[in-house]
Enzyme design. Sequence first.
Site, PDB file in Angstrom:
ATOM      1  N   ARG A  47       0.844  -1.207   0.000  1.00  0.00           N
ATOM      2  CA  ARG A  47       0.000   0.000   0.000  1.00  0.00           C
ATOM      3  C   ARG A  47       0.880   1.258   0.000  1.00  0.00           C
ATOM      4  O   ARG A  47       0.599   2.231  -0.691  1.00  0.00           O
ATOM      5  CB  ARG A  47      -0.944   0.004   1.221  1.00  0.00           C
ATOM      6  CG  ARG A  47      -1.984  -1.109   1.170  1.00  0.00           C
ATOM      7  CD  ARG A  47      -3.043  -0.943   2.246  1.00  0.00           C
ATOM      8  NE  ARG A  47      -2.541  -1.080   3.605  1.00  0.00           N
ATOM      9  CZ  ARG A  47      -2.479  -2.226   4.291  1.00  0.00           C
ATOM     10  NH1 ARG A  47      -2.887  -3.349   3.735  1.00  0.00           N
ATOM     11  NH2 ARG A  47      -2.015  -2.259   5.530  1.00  0.00           N
ATOM     12  N   LYS A 137     -13.046  14.002   4.466  1.00  0.00           N
ATOM     13  CA  LYS A 137     -14.135  13.432   3.670  1.00  0.00           C
ATOM     14  C   LYS A 137     -14.945  12.454   4.510  1.00  0.00           C
ATOM     15  O   LYS A 137     -14.374  11.697   5.302  1.00  0.00           O
ATOM     16  CB  LYS A 137     -13.569  12.705   2.456  1.00  0.00           C
ATOM     17  CG  LYS A 137     -14.644  12.192   1.526  1.00  0.00           C
ATOM     18  CD  LYS A 137     -14.160  11.095   0.594  1.00  0.00           C
ATOM     19  CE  LYS A 137     -14.465   9.735   1.186  1.00  0.00           C
ATOM     20  NZ  LYS A 137     -14.247   8.641   0.199  1.00  0.00           N
ATOM     21  N   GLU A 178     -20.024  13.812   1.267  1.00  0.00           N
ATOM     22  CA  GLU A 178     -20.196  12.839   0.178  1.00  0.00           C
ATOM     23  C   GLU A 178     -21.429  11.948   0.383  1.00  0.00           C
ATOM     24  O   GLU A 178     -21.351  10.925   1.064  1.00  0.00           O
ATOM     25  CB  GLU A 178     -18.951  11.939   0.057  1.00  0.00           C
ATOM     26  CG  GLU A 178     -19.086  10.912  -1.068  1.00  0.00           C
ATOM     27  CD  GLU A 178     -17.874   9.973  -1.208  1.00  0.00           C
ATOM     28  OE1 GLU A 178     -16.961  10.029  -0.373  1.00  0.00           O
ATOM     29  OE2 GLU A 178     -17.877   9.178  -2.159  1.00  0.00           O
ATOM     30  N   LYS A 220     -19.492  16.216  -2.662  1.00  0.00           N
ATOM     31  CA  LYS A 220     -18.989  15.127  -3.513  1.00  0.00           C
ATOM     32  C   LYS A 220     -20.147  14.153  -3.776  1.00  0.00           C
ATOM     33  O   LYS A 220     -20.329  13.185  -3.035  1.00  0.00           O
ATOM     34  CB  LYS A 220     -17.821  14.422  -2.817  1.00  0.00           C
ATOM     35  CG  LYS A 220     -17.326  13.182  -3.568  1.00  0.00           C
ATOM     36  CD  LYS A 220     -15.978  12.710  -3.049  1.00  0.00           C
ATOM     37  CE  LYS A 220     -15.602  11.389  -3.711  1.00  0.00           C
ATOM     38  NZ  LYS A 220     -14.206  11.035  -3.557  1.00  0.00           N
TER      39      LYS A 220
HETATM   40  P1  13P Z   1     -14.765   6.255  -6.725  1.00  0.00           P
HETATM   41  O1  13P Z   1     -14.476   7.418  -7.645  1.00  0.00           O
HETATM   42  O2  13P Z   1     -14.004   5.013  -7.062  1.00  0.00           O
HETATM   43  O3  13P Z   1     -16.245   6.056  -6.530  1.00  0.00           O
HETATM   44  O4  13P Z   1     -14.173   6.652  -5.298  1.00  0.00           O
HETATM   45  C1  13P Z   1     -14.385   7.918  -4.800  1.00  0.00           C
HETATM   46  C2  13P Z   1     -14.516   7.858  -3.339  1.00  0.00           C
HETATM   47  O5  13P Z   1     -13.838   8.571  -2.628  1.00  0.00           O
HETATM   48  C3  13P Z   1     -15.517   6.945  -2.771  1.00  0.00           C
HETATM   49  O6  13P Z   1     -15.724   7.259  -1.433  1.00  0.00           O
END
Ligand code: 13P
Length: 340
Positions: A47, A137, A178, A220
């Site tokens: 990772r 986030k 998000e 988001k």
């Molecule tokens: P994806 O663009 O692969 O959906 O991932 C964005 C993300 O931060 C999901 O929480």
Amino acid sequence: MDTKSELQRTMDALVQAGKGLLAADESGPTIAKRFEHIGVPSSEETRRAWRSLLLSTPGLGEFISGVILYEETLGQRADDGTPLPEMAARQGIVPGIKVDKGKLALAHAPGDEITEGLDGLAKRLAGYRQQGARFAKWRAVYNVSDTLPGRLAIAANADVLARYAAICQEAGVVPIVEPEVLMDGAHTMARCAEVSEAVLHEVFHALHRHAVVLEHMLLKPSMVLPGKACGRTAAAEVAMHTVQVLRRTVPAAVPGVFFLSGGQTPSEATANLDAMNRLAPLPWRLSFSYGRALQEPALLAWRGEAGNAALAQRALLQRSRLNGMACLGQYQAALEDATG
Ligand code: 13P
């Protein structure tokens, strides 16, 4: 510096013409799934290798203004000893951090989920800030069917998102809010639009209740798409429906809407973003905060081999460049030029 001017400074660095965010904040199980696809075991070392490859991509800062990291990455270092958040910052890329602790079943609401992680958040944010994180986030997830998500899930997730955002702003950390309406299933685009509108309406109502400063946050969201089992839809249609839902629900005071890719292919995610930006004038900057749609081609080029690093970085830079063009609504025109 006071908290307000610090938040504004971070916003200015994140929201820039022709730039978006790289989401590299996959949790342990999710990154293991991505690595399994290319035959690489997930360990702290693999990772670290992958994420330092991403962040040391030459020129990445031209198209990427911020990177969302996972907690583990904040404390990791590149081969030369540079902390990974600092490596991003050196390229002009603002380091951020995923702070939610994932989702679980919502009690008394079969099929619905709720995100956890509010307990101790203010304290954790203070630590993340010391490690260089300037934004955060939190992801809420909504499953879609004829009956899902229910009213309770929509209300509970909105409230948690707003509490998270308020705690972040108080700590001088810009919150990315998000709410992800999932693509899984066979629902229609109209159903996705209906759910997305209800979700976003509730989210902004909760943000208002919790006195979140809209100028100091980013949204988001997912795009309005039919369920995966329903096949694909033309970019112009995705753009029209997504922008219609945003216009109905997202105040103009929000500086930026940075979409997730959610399982779209890299080229779909780019084409859809481009089509939206060709619907200008829009009150917000529409950009990307992609995980899979930015990383997939690079992962396939890398396959865990140090010797493929330069190739993988070129793939990441190319996808970032194309998405940078999509932020300006210039991707399709460039494609047409290239194909004559
Ligand atoms: P994806 O663009 O692969 O959906 O991932 C964005 C993300 O931060 C999901 O929480």
